[in-house]
Write an enzyme that holds these catalytic residues in place. Structure first.
Site, PDB file in Angstrom:
ATOM      1  N   THR A 171      18.055 -78.405 -47.430  1.00 36.78           N
ATOM      2  CA  THR A 171      18.387 -79.280 -46.304  1.00 36.78           C
ATOM      3  C   THR A 171      18.067 -80.731 -46.662  1.00 36.78           C
ATOM      4  O   THR A 171      17.146 -80.980 -47.435  1.00 36.78           O
ATOM      5  CB  THR A 171      17.542 -78.835 -45.087  1.00 36.78           C
ATOM      6  OG1 THR A 171      18.053 -77.597 -44.649  1.00 36.78           O
ATOM      7  CG2 THR A 171      17.583 -79.833 -43.953  1.00 36.78           C
ATOM      8  N   ARG A 199      23.676 -68.245 -36.202  1.00 37.04           N
ATOM      9  CA  ARG A 199      22.241 -68.557 -36.322  1.00 37.04           C
ATOM     10  C   ARG A 199      22.049 -70.065 -36.478  1.00 37.04           C
ATOM     11  O   ARG A 199      22.705 -70.712 -37.285  1.00 37.04           O
ATOM     12  CB  ARG A 199      21.651 -67.834 -37.532  1.00 37.04           C
ATOM     13  CG  ARG A 199      20.182 -68.146 -37.833  1.00 37.04           C
ATOM     14  CD  ARG A 199      20.044 -69.273 -38.843  1.00 37.04           C
ATOM     15  NE  ARG A 199      18.651 -69.466 -39.262  1.00 37.04           N
ATOM     16  CZ  ARG A 199      18.221 -70.534 -39.934  1.00 37.04           C
ATOM     17  NH1 ARG A 199      19.056 -71.497 -40.249  1.00 37.04           N
ATOM     18  NH2 ARG A 199      16.967 -70.637 -40.292  1.00 37.04           N
ATOM     19  N   THR A 222      12.076 -79.744 -43.561  1.00 34.40           N
ATOM     20  CA  THR A 222      12.929 -78.796 -44.275  1.00 34.40           C
ATOM     21  C   THR A 222      12.103 -77.553 -44.564  1.00 34.40           C
ATOM     22  O   THR A 222      10.871 -77.604 -44.534  1.00 34.40           O
ATOM     23  CB  THR A 222      13.476 -79.405 -45.580  1.00 34.40           C
ATOM     24  OG1 THR A 222      14.242 -78.410 -46.268  1.00 34.40           O
ATOM     25  CG2 THR A 222      12.368 -79.903 -46.493  1.00 34.40           C
ATOM     26  N   GLY A 223      12.777 -76.461 -44.824  1.00 34.22           N
ATOM     27  CA  GLY A 223      12.062 -75.224 -45.133  1.00 34.22           C
ATOM     28  C   GLY A 223      12.576 -74.073 -44.301  1.00 34.22           C
ATOM     29  O   GLY A 223      13.669 -74.155 -43.720  1.00 34.22           O
TER      30      GLY A 223
HETATM   31  N1  ASP Z   1      15.373 -75.516 -42.299  1.00 36.27           N
HETATM   32  C1  ASP Z   1      16.686 -75.064 -42.648  1.00 36.27           C
HETATM   33  C2  ASP Z   1      17.073 -73.902 -41.770  1.00 36.27           C
HETATM   34  O1  ASP Z   1      16.260 -73.026 -41.574  1.00 36.27           O
HETATM   35  C3  ASP Z   1      16.815 -74.687 -44.078  1.00 36.27           C
HETATM   36  C4  ASP Z   1      16.340 -75.718 -45.041  1.00 36.27           C
HETATM   37  O2  ASP Z   1      15.470 -76.524 -44.732  1.00 36.27           O
HETATM   38  O3  ASP Z   1      16.852 -75.745 -46.159  1.00 36.27           O
HETATM   39  O4  ASP Z   1      18.203 -73.848 -41.345  1.00 36.27           O
END
Ligand code: ASP
Length: 304
Positions: A171, A199, A222-223
């Protein structure tokens, strides 16, 4: 209030493999360059974070825009949020399948709608009516991601821990302070690999993956989205900065809280209206870059 501009971006927090480090570093540096061009001309923090995020949406190295992860049905489904700290105006889009730059659509929601958030076909219709071109979903899909999804689905039974830190979280996000003393934040994502259609993760939800208030902070996370949502982590961090804590301390505390409370993993960037900022991640790596009048730096781990 006159301020010295600051811009910070991230391009995801996970175990970025060695052979992808250069692509991530190039991507975050290009994003900072684009956002900085806005700030150095006296442009707004809001425009700067939008332009920085567009660069990363267009960059296939990241899980945003073209090149994003595919959902269980092999489609790209994108989410984005942008927020302005001076006014608390925000714009979000979720589960869009035909917009290459969802942050641009989110910006239209912020600027031109009484509403804050649109999803799916309604979001696409709104975007199109406000001058954002629609594309085919196939135009957002790249062969790397088709292979990645196939490999995961073929080995589904051998993947007990889908959200291990080795699973990528690419992200993108940006936070900025402009010369007028206003802050803004934006986050854009393709979500998680093999996600169920419909989702939505943390990234585009106010206070979860993105938040901005001049009285506290601009934040992008992010995560693994589900744990971050449960903690409303961006707002959690912003509130602690409003109480007088330093951004770098709160960035680290947010990662501890994420791990200790819900066993989550990820990364965070945050910036207050005084130009103080913090970065942290509890994954092996996070792509980041920042620029101030005095300094420009980027890295794949923080602290370096
Ligand atoms: N946080 C994002 C999600 O769960 C994924 C990501 O950070 O890469 O959609």
């Amino acid at each position: 209030m006159k301020s010295d501009p600051v811009l910070l971006v991230h391009g995801g927090a996970w175990a970025i493999p060695d052979d992808m480090v250069e692509a991530h570093l190039n991507g975050v540096r290009n994003a900072v360059a684009a956002g900085w061009r806005v700030l150095e001309k006296g442009g707004s923090a809001l425009d700067a974070v939008e332009e920085a995020v567009v660069i990363m949406e267009d960059d296939e190295a990241f899980d945003a825009g073209r090149g994003s992860f595919l959902n269980r049905e092999g489609k790209v489904q994108l989410d984005a949020l942008i927020m302005e700290g001076a006014t608390l105006r925000a714009g979000g889009v979720g589960c869009v399948e035909h917009i290459a730059n969802p942050v641009r659509a989110a910006r239209k929601v912020l600027s031109e709608s009484p509403h804050v958030y649109f999803v799916a076909e309604g979001a696409e219709k709104f975007a199109q009516e406000h001058g954002i071109p629609l594309c085919r979903n196939e135009e957002l899909i790249i062969p790397r991601e088709v292979q990645r999804l196939r490999a995961l689905q073929a080995n589904a039974s051998q993947q007990p821990e889908l959200f291990a830190p080795t699973i990528s979280h690419d992200t993108v996000g940006a936070v900025a302070l402009d010369a007028s003393g206003n802050i803004a934040a934006a986050t854009s994502t393709g979500g998680t690999l093999n996600k169920a259609p419909g989702r939505l993760g943390d990234s585009s939800l106010i206070g979860c993956g993105c938040y901005a208030d001049n009285q506290s902070a601009a934040v992008s996370t992010t995560g693994w989205g589900e744990p971050i949502m449960k903690l409303v982590l961006a707002k959690w961090a912003a509130d602690r900065i409003a109480s007088g804590n330093l951004p770098q301390w709160i960035a680290a505390e947010a990662m501890n809280y994420l791990k200790d409370r819900v066993n989550g993993h990820g990364g965070i960037i945050l910036l207050d209206a005084q130009g103080r900022f913090g970065l942290a991640h509890n994954t092996p790596r996070m792509a980041w870059a920042y620029r101030t009048n005095a300094k420009e730096q980027s890295g794949i781990r923080y602290p370096v």
